[in-house]
Motif scaffolding. Sequence first.
Motif, PDB file in Angstrom:
ATOM      1  N   SER A 171       0.828  -1.208   0.000  1.00 28.85           N
ATOM      2  CA  SER A 171       0.000   0.000   0.000  1.00 28.85           C
ATOM      3  C   SER A 171       0.858   1.252   0.000  1.00 28.85           C
ATOM      4  O   SER A 171       0.545   2.237  -0.687  1.00 28.85           O
ATOM      5  CB  SER A 171      -0.924  -0.022   1.212  1.00 28.85           C
ATOM      6  OG  SER A 171      -1.722   1.139   1.262  1.00 28.85           O
ATOM      7  N   GLU A 174       2.283   1.813  -3.504  1.00 32.47           N
ATOM      8  CA  GLU A 174       1.260   2.307  -4.425  1.00 32.47           C
ATOM      9  C   GLU A 174       0.945   3.774  -4.162  1.00 32.47           C
ATOM     10  O   GLU A 174       0.823   4.573  -5.101  1.00 32.47           O
ATOM     11  CB  GLU A 174      -0.004   1.465  -4.292  1.00 32.47           C
ATOM     12  CG  GLU A 174       0.146   0.033  -4.791  1.00 32.47           C
ATOM     13  CD  GLU A 174      -1.095  -0.794  -4.540  1.00 32.47           C
ATOM     14  OE1 GLU A 174      -2.080  -0.228  -4.007  1.00 32.47           O
ATOM     15  OE2 GLU A 174      -1.081  -2.000  -4.867  1.00 32.47           O
ATOM     16  N   THR A 175       0.837   4.128  -2.875  1.00 34.01           N
ATOM     17  CA  THR A 175       0.542   5.520  -2.521  1.00 34.01           C
ATOM     18  C   THR A 175       1.658   6.452  -2.972  1.00 34.01           C
ATOM     19  O   THR A 175       1.403   7.524  -3.538  1.00 34.01           O
ATOM     20  CB  THR A 175       0.331   5.655  -1.008  1.00 34.01           C
ATOM     21  OG1 THR A 175      -0.741   4.807  -0.596  1.00 34.01           O
ATOM     22  CG2 THR A 175       0.019   7.095  -0.622  1.00 34.01           C
ATOM     23  N   GLU A 177       3.841   5.960  -5.383  1.00 31.49           N
ATOM     24  CA  GLU A 177       3.864   6.042  -6.841  1.00 31.49           C
ATOM     25  C   GLU A 177       2.746   6.927  -7.377  1.00 31.49           C
ATOM     26  O   GLU A 177       2.954   7.724  -8.302  1.00 31.49           O
ATOM     27  CB  GLU A 177       3.741   4.628  -7.433  1.00 31.49           C
ATOM     28  CG  GLU A 177       4.984   3.776  -7.226  1.00 31.49           C
ATOM     29  CD  GLU A 177       4.784   2.352  -7.725  1.00 31.49           C
ATOM     30  OE1 GLU A 177       3.673   2.060  -8.234  1.00 31.49           O
ATOM     31  OE2 GLU A 177       5.736   1.542  -7.609  1.00 31.49           O
ATOM     32  N   GLU A 178       1.549   6.816  -6.790  1.00 34.94           N
ATOM     33  CA  GLU A 178       0.426   7.636  -7.230  1.00 34.94           C
ATOM     34  C   GLU A 178       0.702   9.121  -7.010  1.00 34.94           C
ATOM     35  O   GLU A 178       0.431   9.959  -7.879  1.00 34.94           O
ATOM     36  CB  GLU A 178      -0.845   7.223  -6.490  1.00 34.94           C
ATOM     37  CG  GLU A 178      -1.400   5.877  -6.915  1.00 34.94           C
ATOM     38  CD  GLU A 178      -2.580   5.457  -6.077  1.00 34.94           C
ATOM     39  OE1 GLU A 178      -2.996   6.256  -5.197  1.00 34.94           O
ATOM     40  OE2 GLU A 178      -3.093   4.342  -6.280  1.00 34.94           O
ATOM     41  N   LEU A 179       1.232   9.451  -5.828  1.00 30.75           N
ATOM     42  CA  LEU A 179       1.527  10.851  -5.530  1.00 30.75           C
ATOM     43  C   LEU A 179       2.609  11.400  -6.457  1.00 30.75           C
ATOM     44  O   LEU A 179       2.504  12.528  -6.965  1.00 30.75           O
ATOM     45  CB  LEU A 179       1.958  11.004  -4.078  1.00 30.75           C
ATOM     46  CG  LEU A 179       0.861  10.845  -3.015  1.00 30.75           C
ATOM     47  CD1 LEU A 179       1.461  10.837  -1.627  1.00 30.75           C
ATOM     48  CD2 LEU A 179      -0.158  11.971  -3.138  1.00 30.75           C
ATOM     49  N   GLU A 181       3.451  10.283  -9.492  1.00 30.45           N
ATOM     50  CA  GLU A 181       2.935  10.388 -10.861  1.00 30.45           C
ATOM     51  C   GLU A 181       2.004  11.574 -11.015  1.00 30.45           C
ATOM     52  O   GLU A 181       2.078  12.311 -12.008  1.00 30.45           O
ATOM     53  CB  GLU A 181       2.192   9.096 -11.230  1.00 30.45           C
ATOM     54  CG  GLU A 181       3.105   7.902 -11.432  1.00 30.45           C
ATOM     55  CD  GLU A 181       2.340   6.623 -11.676  1.00 30.45           C
ATOM     56  OE1 GLU A 181       1.080   6.702 -11.704  1.00 30.45           O
ATOM     57  OE2 GLU A 181       2.979   5.563 -11.841  1.00 30.45           O
ATOM     58  N   SER A 182       1.127  11.789 -10.040  1.00 30.34           N
ATOM     59  CA  SER A 182       0.209  12.938 -10.095  1.00 30.34           C
ATOM     60  C   SER A 182       0.970  14.248 -10.087  1.00 30.34           C
ATOM     61  O   SER A 182       0.654  15.186 -10.830  1.00 30.34           O
ATOM     62  CB  SER A 182      -0.765  12.896  -8.910  1.00 30.34           C
ATOM     63  OG  SER A 182      -1.556  11.737  -8.946  1.00 30.34           O
ATOM     64  N   ILE A 203      -6.272  12.695   0.417  1.00 30.11           N
ATOM     65  CA  ILE A 203      -4.904  12.186   0.424  1.00 30.11           C
ATOM     66  C   ILE A 203      -4.317  12.260   1.827  1.00 30.11           C
ATOM     67  O   ILE A 203      -3.580  11.368   2.257  1.00 30.11           O
ATOM     68  CB  ILE A 203      -4.033  12.983  -0.570  1.00 30.11           C
ATOM     69  CG1 ILE A 203      -4.509  12.735  -2.000  1.00 30.11           C
ATOM     70  CG2 ILE A 203      -2.571  12.591  -0.449  1.00 30.11           C
ATOM     71  CD1 ILE A 203      -3.797  13.557  -3.043  1.00 30.11           C
ATOM     72  N   GLN A 206      -5.533   9.417   3.747  1.00 27.76           N
ATOM     73  CA  GLN A 206      -4.827   8.217   3.307  1.00 27.76           C
ATOM     74  C   GLN A 206      -3.426   8.151   3.928  1.00 27.76           C
ATOM     75  O   GLN A 206      -2.957   7.095   4.332  1.00 27.76           O
ATOM     76  CB  GLN A 206      -4.735   8.188   1.786  1.00 27.76           C
ATOM     77  CG  GLN A 206      -4.161   6.897   1.223  1.00 27.76           C
ATOM     78  CD  GLN A 206      -4.144   6.879  -0.289  1.00 27.76           C
ATOM     79  OE1 GLN A 206      -4.543   7.844  -0.933  1.00 27.76           O
ATOM     80  NE2 GLN A 206      -3.656   5.782  -0.865  1.00 27.76           N
TER      81      GLN A 206
END
Length: 254
Positions: A171, A174-175, A177-179, A181-182, A203, A206
């Motif tokens: 988790s 993933e978090t 990487e998402e941040l 990439e965004s 966020i 999260q």
Amino acid sequence: MKNTTTKIVKFVIPLLIACISIFVLAKYVASPELHANTIRSLDEKKTTVMELTAASTATSAAITLIPGDTATPIAEKLADLSGYFLIVLCAIYLEKYLVTITGYAAFVVLIPAACVLYSSSVFVKGRACRRMANKLLAFACAIVLIIPASVKVSNLIEATYQSSINETIDSARETAEELEESAEEEESSTGIFSKIKDGVSGITEQAEQMLNQFLESLAIMLVTSCIIPILVILFFVWIIKMLFGANLNLTKLE
């Protein structure tokens, strides 16, 4: 004549056992092959701690990309966890080295010393030498069994929470990487973090959840790697006291 022969036998046999302990058994007990399962478990635990450390650091760095200072305290707390994970890692390395060193010390120093005391008790009046020898043998057995026993107990506890720890690591990755990439997409397209700003509260929640998961994982690793070995040592000390009715103060002989 018969009494003299008996004394000689009682004197020689412990010395022979001491020689066997030093020159034969010590090499076998201290060999990594004998402790392969214990060492493998410690290596797996070490890998888990290093993954948790890397994941918490990456998550902390990614959270700093969130606009504003709302999530900054969370990022700082996650960064601070690295120091605690380092303590756990040091404890694991210490256990890994002690698992062979303690066996070597027991069969090269403690058991031979006990054998010498047994031999000496043949010609020395009183029970002081024999009592000391009994304590040394008990202590030798204890230090040989402490690390394998603590690792076994730790594995039983970790087996219950291993899935939770793996989930935390996945988790967190993933978090992060998402941040990242965004942030890259928004920065390259508009120069501002508009989409991230729209979801800052979500966020942040999260990130708080991630912090709680890391704290739970840290607590598990501290218990299994630091506290359980201490409890196992105390358990063996208690067993020795129960068996001999005395403490391990080697400087005091009754």
